[in-house]
Design an enzyme around this catalytic site. Structure first.
Site, mmCIF file in Angstrom:
data_model
loop_
_atom_site.group_PDB
_atom_site.id
_atom_site.type_symbol
_atom_site.label_atom_id
_atom_site.label_comp_id
_atom_site.label_asym_id
_atom_site.label_seq_id
_atom_site.Cartn_x
_atom_site.Cartn_y
_atom_site.Cartn_z
ATOM 1 N N SER A 115 -6.020 -0.447 70.478
ATOM 2 C CA SER A 115 -5.805 -1.152 71.732
ATOM 3 C C SER A 115 -6.527 -2.476 71.682
ATOM 4 O O SER A 115 -7.528 -2.623 70.976
ATOM 5 C CB SER A 115 -6.333 -0.294 72.883
ATOM 6 O OG SER A 115 -6.757 -1.100 73.967
ATOM 7 N N ARG B 129 44.739 -10.059 69.393
ATOM 8 C CA ARG B 129 43.292 -10.120 69.155
ATOM 9 C C ARG B 129 42.655 -10.617 70.440
ATOM 10 O O ARG B 129 43.143 -11.550 71.068
ATOM 11 C CB ARG B 129 42.932 -11.034 67.976
ATOM 12 C CG ARG B 129 43.448 -10.439 66.649
ATOM 13 C CD ARG B 129 42.707 -10.964 65.421
ATOM 14 N NE ARG B 129 43.066 -12.332 65.123
ATOM 15 C CZ ARG B 129 42.206 -13.360 65.077
ATOM 16 N NH1 ARG B 129 40.907 -13.143 65.315
ATOM 17 N NH2 ARG B 129 42.625 -14.571 64.802
#
Lengths: 404, 404, 404, 404
Positions: free
Chosen positions: D273, D313
């Site tokens: 930490s 497409r």
């Protein structure tokens, strides 16, 4: 993040990129140390701006920081280690006091808010351009009649001015949400109760207020497990994408050659195909729509992270946030810029609109005929309230621009 | 929607159910017809309230309407047909004037906003209860020390009061977002330019303002393809779920017997298992967490619907909205009620908290030792700023309650 | 769940409705008790089918069960209590042995799989109709030339037969995924290790195999926290929606009057507007597209539930599953039926296709000209491999139909 | 994509990175040109491998390509231009024939499938390691008794071996889905009917088969608007993340010190930490859980893209795919590697498990007592079928490993 898989990404510049992120973390550490000094917690001999703030963030360090981030699980742990070492080479006391009273989440969350505030500014600047362009389109086309379409089919006549006004209202709604965001600093300490400052003998609220002010952020107390600042940001950005997507959707439909009422601005080399020399694809609209369709999923991750928060700091939920937020930020700014460009150069085919309206005159006047029968009115042609809607939108746009 | 697949759903009562939806559509049609009369568009001999508003909505009709909805693609087309027939049996002129100038989306969107406004009221009422309960917990436990936990591991000492204050801040953030919503009526007509009222010779803005006022809704112009009113609502509801989910997550963790610091209120028959007689499952928290995890996906559909809007009214995107919104509404109200009950009866194991803190005293004081060394302080025990955080949260709660 | 907010929902019939769900739970309990008897664990004097299986599930009970579900947190706890009482009135020993060795998740998960298996059958039946219709369209229109469109713009000539063949391939892909699902029974007991049967002195694997066989489900060991059977189901259903949505998207575009190449089948009263008498909206396609856009979010909840599983049975994640799965199931079956109807009556405007192709002949032959120049070929007109693609799709369809 | 915002990302190496993507596009173009030559369409004098395949892809070009991608809307248009120029400097005829018959989507889709196939291999290699580790854990802990937990509460005794076996079954389910994927090449041409090859006078099916074989991909006809290959891949990757997330969830719960039954492998510097020196956070599990929670949203975008496909497409839907797929790919490989490391070094606290079980013996035997009463059995202690479940999982693991 690159334009190869998200074409146009370069428009977002450094926004929420690695360098910007590290730079923002550096600003946070600098402001915090300065606040510790200023409030009398750390020795007055320390000069945070000089010893910490000037630290250059180079390319090499970015790759190393990125690789080192895993061990701590977040970008801050490795950054603080690196920074302490760098600062320590020149100013050992500053290095010792660096980050004292903070936890990694403070650094990351505050850095995110710094970047978010700048993003807000940049997106609002684009919106300013869009509002101008839209207001001009709406005003110029107050009398440009066209077919109004609902569920893909001709409905009633509208004006293109009214359509542009509707686009404008959507953009202004998004601008209101984005503009009303606030950006709080995060200085909660290890477990959200500011234990570190207390341990140092300081007054946590004073230190936090001082550091927040230096960063231009709001001080509102810790929010480690209350993610409203992040989810509100995400929702506002998603709202922007939707407002632009709604415009792009219309451009995509109306620029089909069979309809041919709108066309994207021409740019040399844009919209070409790798197979068909004749093609001019509406690329800006395609890419704006892409962003609009994508944003809700990124937002859902921010919302999920908020929902899964627990303990004093969560084990995974917080870690979910960074990437979707950064992507949402970059995508929003890219789409903002693309929309500005699209609107600034949009071709409006008023004659084609008129011709198509004529061709569908019988269909699109069926509502009029059915209603006119009720009141005994006859003849003439239906006109909606298009003009008033344009006027209202222009009025709102002016007010918005005046109060930015 | 039923409690079988969403246990607890009955808590939501009629909210956004079929009957409530149809009833709200009836209110919209009534208000609109009254506005046509009041503004001189429709004959003054018509009495909308009497002829339309009193129409009873029975169970049989609901099933028929539901089945008939497909042909029109939305709930309003079939409803208007049915209503016109019903009204026509007693008042033919009223039936002829019914719905004139509106389109189906006007009816549905305005009905949704009516229901949303009532939902806001109901959820805020539950939040009022929660705020009271949370403020009491925070105040009562100002001195109840416990282990603060981050990433599942002991971090530093906190008080349970500070934890409850953090829960409270999250709930108040959600309340702010929910409370600031506005609910606009939708009277755009067939293609969003109010062509119908024009065709009838009326002033669209006046009719719309009149009808909106009667419904207690805001008049802000048409928003057929600008879904901010819906997405803002969805985001606010999702924010509520997250705030409650964050509380439920803590209860789920801290009511594990190995931790044993919190327990759900006891209720006869609740939390039992079909296999294990000894079991008391934390059912309220489980169900609240369920709602919190679910909400982001429902919201994402509202956001997607906004992004996919096009033309003057969209072909599919709008239709996506109704079900996730209704579910999100019911889930939120259910979770609101469950959270109120959870908080009102939450058991706080202060002794167990204290014992666990003692057991981890060495670990959770490491930050203190490391910082105290910097300043030369020694001995004693670390205290964070818990008390001030509680005071700030209570202050905010009082202000919120005073200004509801 | 109703057609008011999800128009067309009635097409799904009882699928995953409350009555069907309770009925499936009853089947599971019956099969389990029968298996306990058959494997010698429970007394041979018990007759599960007679004492349990015949239990009528009435409407009143459904509402009560729904309301009672909250206390246990899931539909099974209250159901078992109710069933034990009902059975006990006529056969006390059967009531005593009911559900022994099971946990509530066993009942719910197995019931879900029973319903899923029937859903698979029903959706595949619709797909069978679609495959026939698509094959007929593809074959009939082998020579129907039209403009191929990419990114909204004319690209190269194609045949409508090739387009229909592409639709067909997508439907067959979805059918393959749906058809390959397996449906495992869940008999894991209280914590997934079948402790109950052991406690009763039985052989868990034998009892499970026996009960699974009676239900027509697969026995594959417990899967309380391994949700692949649910996520695979969800993914397959979502795939179906996408395949149909892709068709609906084309119909929506090509039935715009400016294009006019396709039209939905006509049905009296369908597609009407509440405002415009002339309107015929492409309602089937609108509603199919709605389902396709919605499914991914429902699926994401099933995937999230899988990701959040923990302990031996999860506290919230499992509870997330039931509603989205039921909705996805009903939406899929509804869209399946709508797509079958759409395809069976689709109008193909071959002449309009041909005329539009002629109008764009220069544009859509640019690829041909550019390529023909490479090889020295000149003149004539470009033909793609449309015919071979149709043939391949028809061949695959025949094989699929033959092996169902 | 970087480890700063997605700590651990470096584990994914080049997977789906820009360089890998461009390199794969180069392979596709090379294989296609070689196929044109081999099938007699292009002149036999061309040597694709030499003239195209050897093209070096440098860092500078990547940035330029990324920036150039916007104009074409996808990564291929700019790439082909660049490549044609590069190749043309040395071999003009090869440059002229490059990409003939293809469209940009062919190049991108085929490149994606190439990368996906390699990803499959890499993830399966990690899964191989996991299966070994899990099988060893399950076997070693066949007799390690512990409390089985459901809905957070003690349920019945289980063995840790059975828990590991359940984890293993989940991983094998994911492996089955991933292993059964197929990877088709995409050679559809401009509008999906292979018009380009026809225009060149070639046989499209032969050229496609030849190119696909060279790439090690499947030839199954065009799938421009049928996105099953992409959604199946996404679903399989999401399934992997869920299987690993389910393990990480257990580690996160059971490594809380109040429970203390599992612990992550120790690594110097990991889990620290920035504020609390004593902390060892379960970082691997935190990051694995993060990936599991995130994957469903990325998948939902792939599914949405499939649902929104249209024309020959699509205009935006296809463009949505690339980024979420690349992220999902990298996240999956990263989580795969983290899970392998987690499992290889997992600490199992057998004594603590035993002690906790003893402490809860009365609770966790309530099912046993209740059932034993039914059959008249008394005394002793409940044992589930844990051993058989372990044996079955090990058997499946062996079979899986043998058939990879």
């Amino acid at each position: 993040m690159s334009g190869l898989l998200w074409p146009g990404d370069e428009r977002a510049g450094p926004t929420f990129g690695d360098a910007a992120f590290v730079s923002a973390m550096l600003e946070v550490e600098t402001a915090w140390l300065a606040a510790l000094v200023q409030t009398g917690v750390a020795p007055s001999s320390l000069d945070a701006t000089r010893s910490v703030g000037g630290q250059p963030i180079g390319g090499t360090d970015l790759a190393a920081l990125s690789a080192a981030a895993e061990a701590g699980g977040n970008p801050a742990v490795a950054f603080v280690s690196w920074l302490r070492e760098e600062v320590g080479e020149r100013d050992a006391p500053a290095a010792r006091w660096l980050h004292r009273g903070l936890t990694s989440q403070d650094v990351v969350d505050s850095a995110v808010m710094l970047l978010a505030k700048r993003l807000q500014r940049d997106v609002l600047a684009e919106i300013g351009r869009q509002v101008e362009a839209l207001a001009a389109l709406a005003d110029r086309h107050r009398s440009t009649e066209m077919v109004g379409r609902t569920l893909t089919q001709p409905a009633v006549p509208i004006t293109f001015g009214a359509k542009a006004a509707a686009w404008l209202q959507g953009v202004l709604d998004a601008a209101d949400d984005l503009g009303s965001l606030s950006f709080p600093a995060q200085f909660g300490g290890a477990a959200g109760n500011r234990s570190g400052v207390t341990a140092l003998g300081g007054d946590p609220a004073s230190v936090a207020a001082c550091a927040a002010a230096a960063l231009g952020l709001l001080e509102r107390g810790p929010w480690h497990t209350d993610r409203a600042p992040v989810t509100r940001l995400g929702a506002a950005l998603t709202g922007c994408s939707a407002a632009w997507g709604r415009i792009a959707n219309d451009v995509l439909t109306l620029s089909r050659p069979e309809i041919g009422e709108l066309a994207e601005p021409f740019a040399v080399g844009r919209g070409g195909s790798s197979a068909m020399p004749q093609k001019t694809n509406p690329v800006l609209s395609v890419l704006i729509r892409r962003a609009a369709l994508s944003a809700p999923a990124y937002l859902s991750l921010l919302q999920l992270a908020a929902a899964d928060a627990g303990d004093e700091r969560p084990a995974g939920a917080w870690h979910v946030e960074w990437q979707p937020l950064a992507l949402l930020a970059r995508h929003t700014l890219t789409a903002a810029s693309q929309t500005s460009e699209l609107l600034a150069g949009l071709h409006v085919g008023a004659e084609r609109m008129s011709a198509t309206l004529d061709a569908h005159r019988d269909d699109v006047s069926s509502e009029y005929r059915s209603l006119a029968g009720l009141t005994g009115q006859r003849g003439g042609w239906a006109h909606g309230d298009d003009d008033a809607l344009v006027t209202a939108a222009l009025q709102r746009a002016r007010e918005w621009a005046a109060h930015r």
